[in-house]
Design a protein around this motif. Structure first.
Motif, PDB file in Angstrom:
ATOM      1  N   GLY A 320       9.985  -3.415  43.694  1.00  0.00           N
ATOM      2  CA  GLY A 320       9.994  -4.545  42.761  1.00  0.00           C
ATOM      3  C   GLY A 320       9.098  -4.322  41.562  1.00  0.00           C
ATOM      4  N   ILE A 321       7.869  -3.875  41.796  1.00  0.00           N
ATOM      5  CA  ILE A 321       6.926  -3.714  40.694  1.00  0.00           C
ATOM      6  C   ILE A 321       7.316  -2.533  39.809  1.00  0.00           C
ATOM      7  N   ILE A 322       7.812  -1.461  40.404  1.00  0.00           N
ATOM      8  CA  ILE A 322       8.224  -0.297  39.605  1.00  0.00           C
ATOM      9  C   ILE A 322       9.451  -0.646  38.763  1.00  0.00           C
ATOM     10  N   ARG A 323      10.392  -1.372  39.343  1.00  0.00           N
ATOM     11  CA  ARG A 323      11.574  -1.780  38.584  1.00  0.00           C
ATOM     12  C   ARG A 323      11.181  -2.667  37.402  1.00  0.00           C
ATOM     13  N   ALA A 324      10.242  -3.591  37.618  1.00  0.00           N
ATOM     14  CA  ALA A 324       9.804  -4.475  36.536  1.00  0.00           C
ATOM     15  C   ALA A 324       9.109  -3.691  35.437  1.00  0.00           C
ATOM     16  N   LEU A 325       8.330  -2.684  35.797  1.00  0.00           N
ATOM     17  CA  LEU A 325       7.671  -1.849  34.790  1.00  0.00           C
ATOM     18  C   LEU A 325       8.698  -1.039  33.998  1.00  0.00           C
ATOM     19  N   GLU A 326       9.704  -0.521  34.680  1.00  0.00           N
ATOM     20  CA  GLU A 326      10.726   0.276  34.005  1.00  0.00           C
ATOM     21  C   GLU A 326      11.532  -0.553  33.011  1.00  0.00           C
ATOM     22  N   GLN A 327      11.626  -1.853  33.256  1.00  0.00           N
ATOM     23  CA  GLN A 327      12.418  -2.712  32.371  1.00  0.00           C
ATOM     24  C   GLN A 327      11.688  -3.090  31.092  1.00  0.00           C
ATOM     25  N   THR A 347       8.068   5.214  42.978  1.00  0.00           N
ATOM     26  CA  THR A 347       8.448   4.172  43.940  1.00  0.00           C
ATOM     27  C   THR A 347       8.169   4.649  45.356  1.00  0.00           C
ATOM     28  N   ASP A 348       7.419   3.833  46.101  1.00  0.00           N
ATOM     29  CA  ASP A 348       7.139   4.109  47.513  1.00  0.00           C
ATOM     30  C   ASP A 348       7.830   3.024  48.325  1.00  0.00           C
ATOM     31  N   LEU A 349       8.929   3.373  48.962  1.00  0.00           N
ATOM     32  CA  LEU A 349       9.716   2.385  49.699  1.00  0.00           C
ATOM     33  C   LEU A 349       8.982   1.841  50.914  1.00  0.00           C
ATOM     34  N   ALA A 350       7.879   2.468  51.298  1.00  0.00           N
ATOM     35  CA  ALA A 350       7.103   1.963  52.431  1.00  0.00           C
ATOM     36  C   ALA A 350       6.215   0.789  52.020  1.00  0.00           C
ATOM     37  N   LEU A 351       6.036   0.601  50.709  1.00  0.00           N
ATOM     38  CA  LEU A 351       5.181  -0.475  50.221  1.00  0.00           C
ATOM     39  C   LEU A 351       5.999  -1.752  49.989  1.00  0.00           C
ATOM     40  N   PRO A 352       5.415  -2.927  50.215  1.00  0.00           N
ATOM     41  CA  PRO A 352       6.093  -4.177  49.844  1.00  0.00           C
ATOM     42  C   PRO A 352       6.428  -4.175  48.355  1.00  0.00           C
ATOM     43  N   ASP A 353       7.407  -5.003  47.977  1.00  0.00           N
ATOM     44  CA  ASP A 353       7.965  -4.990  46.628  1.00  0.00           C
ATOM     45  C   ASP A 353       6.935  -4.985  45.509  1.00  0.00           C
TER      46      ASP A 353
END
Length: 360
Positions: A320-327, A347-353
């Protein structure tokens, strides 16, 4: 004694503060990559009529639509029909853009955006026409439209410490009030709940008299905070330690404190539970919603890096946070420019959004 409209720049956003004598009078966040679009005019097309909802969905661009409420006396519309509409309310609270129908003015062969709506800077400049514009950076100066440039003070001036502190305090849900009181603001999907707390110590006056005076004296500060944070929709206030029958007497000071608000909020009275009920037009997203949105949380990461971890070169976070930064690539670029080096995202899929860490 001067009235200033101050602009402070951060990656992806600008704080706009109206000040007088180091007092914060008005406030807005401006995020160029995520405009609220209120006031924007579009040529759109009716994509679905929804009689059960009392309106229609209008396609504005291939990837953007809004809801158009229709009154009983509105002209008949058909699916596929071209219309000219204006955005009357920003997307917020899980709901999309709200639109209003404009009269046809010439052929409707053009598609999409016709006229963008005013920015938060333009709106505040119109509300405070005698305020001198003060900017903290060339980047802020570059965002001033030509119509406002003659109002700008030359040079670059950061926020005074007192104003910076007052703006930071707007992010805290707990609001200090006069007389040692405080209010806790709790936004919910349906309404804004505000609990006033900490009744005064014994002053030699009867308890209810002292508590009434404390609530009355605190209300102007609380109403100003409602405006500064743009709290909107239904607002319920629970005064501190005051019998329900005594709360009716607070309505006059509430109404007096609401008068300067340009959105013309209304006090509807005191509910059976003793809560002061206010309704304020929901046009722009509230500050709590802007801060808690994915975009807002992403920008907080960049602000944290600049203030506390300037050696960061890699941001590792949930999807979630990486996607928001990329946008918001411009915000990333702004941050990297201030840091003096590039930032990479992982992006670390093991981390919460919305969990993140930084690495040098």
């Amino acid at each position: 004694m001067s009235l200033f409209l101050r602009i402070a720049t951060f990656p992806g956003e600008m704080r706009i503060a109206v000040t007088k004598n180091d007092t914060l009078l008005d406030f807005a966040l401006w995020r160029p990559a995520a405009p609220d679009m209120v006031g924007s005019i579009y040529h759109g097309r009716i994509e679905a009529l929804t009689p059960g909802m009392g309106g229609a969905f209008v396609a504005l661009t291939p990837h953007l639509s809004g809801f158009l409420p229709l009154q009983s006396n509105a002209p008949k519309l058909n699916e596929g029909q071209a219309v000219r509409v204006e955005v009357s309310r920003a997307a917020q609270g899980g709901k999309g853009l709200r639109l209003r129908l404009l009269a046809e003015d010439g052929p409707l062969d053009q598609k999409g955006l016709i006229t963008p709506g005013p920015t938060p800077l333009v709106r505040l400049a119109a509300l405070w026409p005698s305020a001198t514009l003060v900017v903290d950076s060339p980047a802020a100066a570059a965002h001033i439209p030509p119509t406002l440039r003659e109002r700008r003070e030359q040079g670059f001036t950061p926020y005074p410490d007192s104003i910076a502190a007052a703006c930071d305090a707007l992010e805290d849900p707990v609001v200090p009030l006069p007389g040692g009181m405080e209010a806790t603001i709790t936004p919910t999907p349906a309404l804004i709940a505000i609990d006033m707390d900490a009744p005064p110590a014994q002053t030699g006056r009867p308890k209810q008299t002292a508590q009434f005076a404390a609530n009355r004296d605190a209300l102007p500060t609380l109403m100003r905070q409602i405006r500064l944070r743009n709290l909107s929709g239904a607002i319920l206030i629970d005064p501190a330690g005051l019998a329900t029958r005594k709360r009716q007497a607070l309505l006059d000071p509430v109404n007096a404190a609401l008068k300067p608000d340009p959105l013309n909020p209304r006090c509807l009275g005191v509910t059976a539970l003793g809560l002061i009920e206010i309704v304020r037009a929901r046009i722009y997203p509230s500050l709590p919603e802007l801060l808690s949105s994915p975009h807002g949380r992403a920008l907080q990461v960049l602000k944290h890096i600049l203030a506390h971890a300037p050696h960061t070169k890699r941001i590792c976070g949930g999807a979630g946070i990486i996607r928001a930064l990329e946008q918001d690539p411009q915000a990333l670029s702004d941050c990297a420019h201030q840091l003096g080096h590039a930032l990479s995202l992982h992006t670390d899929l093991a981390l919460p959004d919305f969990t993140w860490t930084v690495q040098d």
